[in-house]
Scaffold this motif. Structure first.
Motif, PDB file in Angstrom:
ATOM      1  N   LEU A   1     -32.783  -0.674 -52.051  1.00  0.00           N
ATOM      2  CA  LEU A   1     -34.178  -2.067 -50.792  1.00  0.00           C
ATOM      3  C   LEU A   1     -34.535  -3.281 -51.914  1.00  0.00           C
ATOM      4  O   LEU A   1     -34.605  -3.395 -52.747  1.00  0.00           O
ATOM      5  CB  LEU A   1     -34.701  -0.974 -50.364  1.00  0.00           C
ATOM      6  N   GLY A   2     -33.635  -4.585 -51.052  1.00  0.00           N
ATOM      7  CA  GLY A   2     -33.842  -5.454 -51.700  1.00  0.00           C
ATOM      8  C   GLY A   2     -35.095  -6.237 -51.259  1.00  0.00           C
ATOM      9  O   GLY A   2     -35.727  -6.160 -50.159  1.00  0.00           O
TER      10      GLY A   2
ATOM     11  N   PRO B   1     -40.534 -18.430 -57.930  1.00  0.00           N
ATOM     12  CA  PRO B   1     -39.640 -18.692 -59.285  1.00  0.00           C
ATOM     13  C   PRO B   1     -38.041 -17.533 -59.299  1.00  0.00           C
ATOM     14  O   PRO B   1     -37.903 -17.097 -60.052  1.00  0.00           O
ATOM     15  CB  PRO B   1     -40.218 -18.476 -60.701  1.00  0.00           C
ATOM     16  N   LEU B   2     -39.292 -15.881 -59.017  1.00  0.00           N
ATOM     17  CA  LEU B   2     -38.028 -15.030 -59.244  1.00  0.00           C
ATOM     18  C   LEU B   2     -38.161 -14.361 -57.590  1.00  0.00           C
ATOM     19  O   LEU B   2     -39.249 -12.949 -57.795  1.00  0.00           O
ATOM     20  CB  LEU B   2     -39.369 -14.026 -60.228  1.00  0.00           C
ATOM     21  N   PRO B   3     -37.271 -14.955 -56.858  1.00  0.00           N
ATOM     22  CA  PRO B   3     -37.577 -14.446 -55.319  1.00  0.00           C
ATOM     23  C   PRO B   3     -36.805 -13.430 -54.882  1.00  0.00           C
ATOM     24  O   PRO B   3     -36.964 -13.221 -54.050  1.00  0.00           O
ATOM     25  CB  PRO B   3     -36.417 -15.913 -54.617  1.00  0.00           C
ATOM     26  N   TYR B   4     -36.541 -12.470 -55.498  1.00  0.00           N
ATOM     27  CA  TYR B   4     -35.590 -10.959 -55.446  1.00  0.00           C
ATOM     28  C   TYR B   4     -36.205  -9.310 -56.683  1.00  0.00           C
ATOM     29  O   TYR B   4     -35.226  -9.960 -57.699  1.00  0.00           O
ATOM     30  CB  TYR B   4     -34.287 -11.466 -55.451  1.00  0.00           C
ATOM     31  N   PHE B   5     -36.334  -9.027 -56.305  1.00  0.00           N
ATOM     32  CA  PHE B   5     -36.372  -8.009 -56.910  1.00  0.00           C
ATOM     33  C   PHE B   5     -35.850  -6.806 -56.292  1.00  0.00           C
ATOM     34  O   PHE B   5     -35.822  -6.731 -55.183  1.00  0.00           O
ATOM     35  CB  PHE B   5     -37.457  -7.027 -57.957  1.00  0.00           C
ATOM     36  N   HIS B   6     -36.172  -5.376 -57.128  1.00  0.00           N
ATOM     37  CA  HIS B   6     -34.979  -4.012 -55.912  1.00  0.00           C
ATOM     38  C   HIS B   6     -35.827  -3.011 -56.270  1.00  0.00           C
ATOM     39  O   HIS B   6     -36.559  -2.797 -57.182  1.00  0.00           O
ATOM     40  CB  HIS B   6     -33.963  -4.102 -56.347  1.00  0.00           C
ATOM     41  N   ARG B   7     -35.924  -2.366 -55.165  1.00  0.00           N
ATOM     42  CA  ARG B   7     -36.353  -0.997 -55.708  1.00  0.00           C
ATOM     43  C   ARG B   7     -35.306   0.163 -54.590  1.00  0.00           C
ATOM     44  O   ARG B   7     -34.809  -0.354 -53.641  1.00  0.00           O
ATOM     45  CB  ARG B   7     -38.008  -0.395 -54.906  1.00  0.00           C
ATOM     46  N   PHE B   8     -35.040   1.353 -55.415  1.00  0.00           N
ATOM     47  CA  PHE B   8     -34.670   2.710 -55.062  1.00  0.00           C
ATOM     48  C   PHE B   8     -35.564   3.445 -54.008  1.00  0.00           C
ATOM     49  O   PHE B   8     -36.547   3.953 -54.705  1.00  0.00           O
ATOM     50  CB  PHE B   8     -34.069   3.148 -55.766  1.00  0.00           C
TER      51      PHE B   8
ATOM     52  N   GLU C   1     -45.047  -7.659 -44.131  1.00  0.00           N
ATOM     53  CA  GLU C   1     -45.342  -6.393 -44.010  1.00  0.00           C
ATOM     54  C   GLU C   1     -44.530  -5.709 -44.803  1.00  0.00           C
ATOM     55  O   GLU C   1     -44.671  -3.834 -45.474  1.00  0.00           O
ATOM     56  CB  GLU C   1     -45.807  -6.124 -42.966  1.00  0.00           C
ATOM     57  N   ASP C   2     -43.546  -5.992 -44.534  1.00  0.00           N
ATOM     58  CA  ASP C   2     -42.114  -4.921 -45.251  1.00  0.00           C
ATOM     59  C   ASP C   2     -42.053  -5.117 -46.884  1.00  0.00           C
ATOM     60  O   ASP C   2     -42.085  -3.799 -47.589  1.00  0.00           O
ATOM     61  CB  ASP C   2     -41.266  -4.443 -44.560  1.00  0.00           C
ATOM     62  N   VAL C   3     -41.844  -5.690 -46.990  1.00  0.00           N
ATOM     63  CA  VAL C   3     -41.662  -5.939 -48.671  1.00  0.00           C
ATOM     64  C   VAL C   3     -43.174  -5.354 -49.186  1.00  0.00           C
ATOM     65  O   VAL C   3     -42.880  -4.727 -50.747  1.00  0.00           O
ATOM     66  CB  VAL C   3     -41.564  -7.899 -48.963  1.00  0.00           C
TER      67      VAL C   3
ATOM     68  N   TYR D   1     -26.841  -6.427 -47.841  1.00  0.00           N
ATOM     69  CA  TYR D   1     -25.893  -7.048 -48.237  1.00  0.00           C
ATOM     70  C   TYR D   1     -24.997  -5.698 -49.284  1.00  0.00           C
ATOM     71  O   TYR D   1     -25.279  -5.577 -49.906  1.00  0.00           O
ATOM     72  CB  TYR D   1     -26.445  -8.105 -49.373  1.00  0.00           C
ATOM     73  N   ALA D   2     -23.472  -6.175 -48.790  1.00  0.00           N
ATOM     74  CA  ALA D   2     -22.608  -4.948 -48.673  1.00  0.00           C
ATOM     75  C   ALA D   2     -22.362  -5.364 -50.445  1.00  0.00           C
ATOM     76  O   ALA D   2     -21.772  -4.153 -51.285  1.00  0.00           O
ATOM     77  CB  ALA D   2     -21.049  -5.454 -48.211  1.00  0.00           C
ATOM     78  N   SER D   3     -21.296  -6.697 -50.718  1.00  0.00           N
ATOM     79  CA  SER D   3     -21.408  -6.295 -52.190  1.00  0.00           C
ATOM     80  C   SER D   3     -22.488  -5.962 -53.694  1.00  0.00           C
ATOM     81  O   SER D   3     -22.468  -5.850 -54.420  1.00  0.00           O
ATOM     82  CB  SER D   3     -21.596  -7.974 -52.960  1.00  0.00           C
ATOM     83  N   GLU D   4     -23.995  -5.964 -53.106  1.00  0.00           N
ATOM     84  CA  GLU D   4     -24.977  -5.468 -53.824  1.00  0.00           C
ATOM     85  C   GLU D   4     -25.316  -4.172 -53.231  1.00  0.00           C
ATOM     86  O   GLU D   4     -25.516  -3.046 -53.958  1.00  0.00           O
ATOM     87  CB  GLU D   4     -26.515  -6.293 -53.948  1.00  0.00           C
ATOM     88  N   ASP D   5     -24.786  -3.842 -52.384  1.00  0.00           N
ATOM     89  CA  ASP D   5     -25.077  -2.326 -51.830  1.00  0.00           C
ATOM     90  C   ASP D   5     -26.555  -1.949 -51.512  1.00  0.00           C
ATOM     91  O   ASP D   5     -26.973  -1.079 -51.941  1.00  0.00           O
ATOM     92  CB  ASP D   5     -24.231  -0.949 -52.711  1.00  0.00           C
ATOM     93  N   THR D   6     -27.021  -3.444 -50.799  1.00  0.00           N
ATOM     94  CA  THR D   6     -28.508  -3.300 -50.510  1.00  0.00           C
ATOM     95  C   THR D   6     -29.025  -4.080 -49.235  1.00  0.00           C
ATOM     96  O   THR D   6     -28.526  -4.852 -48.380  1.00  0.00           O
ATOM     97  CB  THR D   6     -28.827  -4.283 -51.795  1.00  0.00           C
ATOM     98  N   TRP D   7     -29.900  -2.659 -48.699  1.00  0.00           N
ATOM     99  CA  TRP D   7     -30.726  -3.606 -47.348  1.00  0.00           C
ATOM    100  C   TRP D   7     -32.092  -4.620 -47.593  1.00  0.00           C
ATOM    101  O   TRP D   7     -32.214  -4.112 -48.743  1.00  0.00           O
ATOM    102  CB  TRP D   7     -31.440  -2.182 -46.193  1.00  0.00           C
ATOM    103  N   MET D   8     -31.446  -6.009 -47.034  1.00  0.00           N
ATOM    104  CA  MET D   8     -32.643  -6.524 -47.589  1.00  0.00           C
ATOM    105  C   MET D   8     -34.037  -6.802 -47.237  1.00  0.00           C
ATOM    106  O   MET D   8     -33.920  -6.846 -45.430  1.00  0.00           O
ATOM    107  CB  MET D   8     -31.578  -8.538 -47.530  1.00  0.00           C
ATOM    108  N   LEU D   9     -35.061  -6.505 -47.512  1.00  0.00           N
ATOM    109  CA  LEU D   9     -36.288  -6.856 -46.567  1.00  0.00           C
ATOM    110  C   LEU D   9     -36.381  -8.652 -46.245  1.00  0.00           C
ATOM    111  O   LEU D   9     -36.811  -8.984 -47.600  1.00  0.00           O
ATOM    112  CB  LEU D   9     -37.240  -5.764 -47.188  1.00  0.00           C
ATOM    113  N   THR D  10     -37.115  -8.472 -45.447  1.00  0.00           N
ATOM    114  CA  THR D  10     -37.641 -10.435 -45.380  1.00  0.00           C
ATOM    115  C   THR D  10     -39.349 -10.639 -44.980  1.00  0.00           C
ATOM    116  O   THR D  10     -39.746 -11.806 -45.419  1.00  0.00           O
ATOM    117  CB  THR D  10     -36.907 -11.181 -44.059  1.00  0.00           C
TER     118      THR D  10
END
Length: 411
Positions: free
Chosen positions: A320-321, A295-302, A48-50, A36-45
């Motif tokens: 990582l998203g 209700p909080l469907p997204y967080f991030h980690r570096f 197992e990965d999340v 996701y370029a606008s947030e410079d983030t790779w989104m995990l869905t």
């Protein structure tokens, strides 16, 4: 790393707000994470990965441990988190955004207040407040469940724990919404100004409240945290930031899951009837409400060291998203994941996050839900959607209906 271009990912669109889950499903099917370029983030869905990233102690919320001050300032500018002195001081610097010794110290100071035993002591007070709200709606056969009911509960409950006067809770909710909304994608200048101004007003309000507690201590969390400050266990800025975090975390997400939880029961009337027939299923049903619509469907980690996630190698510094909302609908973890199943078991969802940042308020949020939905079933023999399908909030970091108009029949 190869960017996946097979999915149109637009979390600010009306279509995504209405139903993000088909998009999440397409993203899960891709061979690599979606960039996701606008947030410079790779989104995990995938669950197992999340889950692997959420539990990995080398994955951090903050870049402080592995970047220079200049690099952090550049990242702030890139994400439009700069030039916000109060927001940077109290929101970008708190228990949620910290790591290591500081995070552990702050979490331990607050943890004892949110154990299951401590939270259960709030049950009678929550019940009394919920019954009073429902009494105020007794002469109406239609109402907006979100704005006439749900918005009033979390602030009152978390306010009682912290020690905030009930009459101030509506203002705290408005400040919280302005501040939290800036965590979402699409951060514009108007939202930036609202977030900064609300943080500033929030700060001065808490300063005044702390001054009152210094003169007249009470049996509340605010007084106990003030004692910890006086004992040298936390700084004043840490105290303010912690109070803000508790109040903000206790507001919006609980309002959202109350709305989406009732909407789920309305969409699956057979499950609502199952719950009415067997009230002992309420704890399981509440768990399912959090899984079905996180209700909080997204967080991030570096990433702090070269790591392989989902067969893909990520270098230090990569963001990582963690799409909890997507992971909670992963068919590799849940049978019929797009169905609401009141007695789903097992139900190992990740709506409360994982690892060192697992949600401290999860017991309080679930208690709110159990009391409220039990009270609704006792009070009304029929609850149905009134009018059009409700519109959901736009964005990546929130998930809940803007309004939920229902018609009811008293039991």
């Amino acid at each position: 790393m190869t960017q996946s271009s097979a999915v149109v990912f637009d979390p600010l669109s009306d279509a995504f707000a209405a139903d993000p889950y088909p998009i999440y499903a397409k993203m899960r099917e891709q061979p690599t994470a979606h960039y996701y370029a606008s947030e410079d983030t790779w989104m995990l869905t995938r669950m197992e990965d999340v889950q692997a990233v959420a539990l990995n102690k080398t994955m951090l919320r903050s870049t402080d441990a592995f970047t220079t001050e200049a690099e952090r300032k550049e990242q702030q500018r890139k994400l439009n988190w700069h030039d916000m002195p109060h927001h940077e001081r109290f929101v970008q610097f708190n228990m949620l955004e910290s790591e290591g010794d500081m995070h552990d110290r702050l979490r331990k100071l607050v943890f004892r207040e949110f154990t299951p035993a401590m939270i259960q002591k709030q049950r009678d007070g929550i019940q009394l407040f919920v019954d009073g709200l429902l009494d105020s709606l007794a002469d109406r056969d239609t109402f907006d469940f979100v704005n006439d009911f749900a918005v009033h509960v979390p602030g009152h409950v978390i306010g009682k724990v912290l020690g905030v006067p009930d009459e101030d809770c509506p203002q705290l909710r408005m400040w919280s919404e302005d501040v939290v909304s800036f965590f979402n994608v699409g951060r514009d200048e108007a939202g930036k100004q609202r977030a900064e101004q609300s943080t500033k007003e929030f700060y001065h309000y808490l300063l005044s409240l702390l001054a009152q507690r210094a003169k007249s201590p009470k049996e509340d969390l605010l007084t106990r945290l003030l004692h910890q400050k006086d004992a040298g266990q936390l700084e004043e800025d840490e105290l303010i930031a912690t109070c803000m975090l508790i109040l903000m975390a206790g507001h919006g997400s609980t309002i959202d899951v109350l709305g989406s939880g009732l909407h789920a029961l309305l969409k699956f009337p057979d499950q609502d009837q199952k719950l009415r027939n067997d009230p002992s299923l309420m704890k399981a049903a509440v768990q399912e409400m959090f899984r079905y619509e996180a209700p909080l469907p997204y967080f991030h980690r570096f990433v702090t060291e070269e790591t392989v996630v989902g067969g893909q190698t990520f270098e230090p510094g990569v963001r990582l998203g963690l799409l909890y909302g997507a992971a909670n609908r992963d068919p590799a973890r849940f049978d019929n994941p797009d169905d609401f199943v009141a007695d789903r078991n097992p139900n190992r969802h990740i709506a409360f996050g994982g690892g060192t940042h697992f949600c401290l308020g999860n017991h309080l949020a679930r208690l709110d839900m159990e009391v409220i939905f039990t009270a609704l079933h006792k009070r009304f023999s029929r609850i149905e959607l009134a009018g059009a399908t409700p519109a959901y909030k736009r964005g990546l970091s929130v998930r809940g209906p803007q309004a939920l108009n229902v018609s009811v029949t008293a039991a």
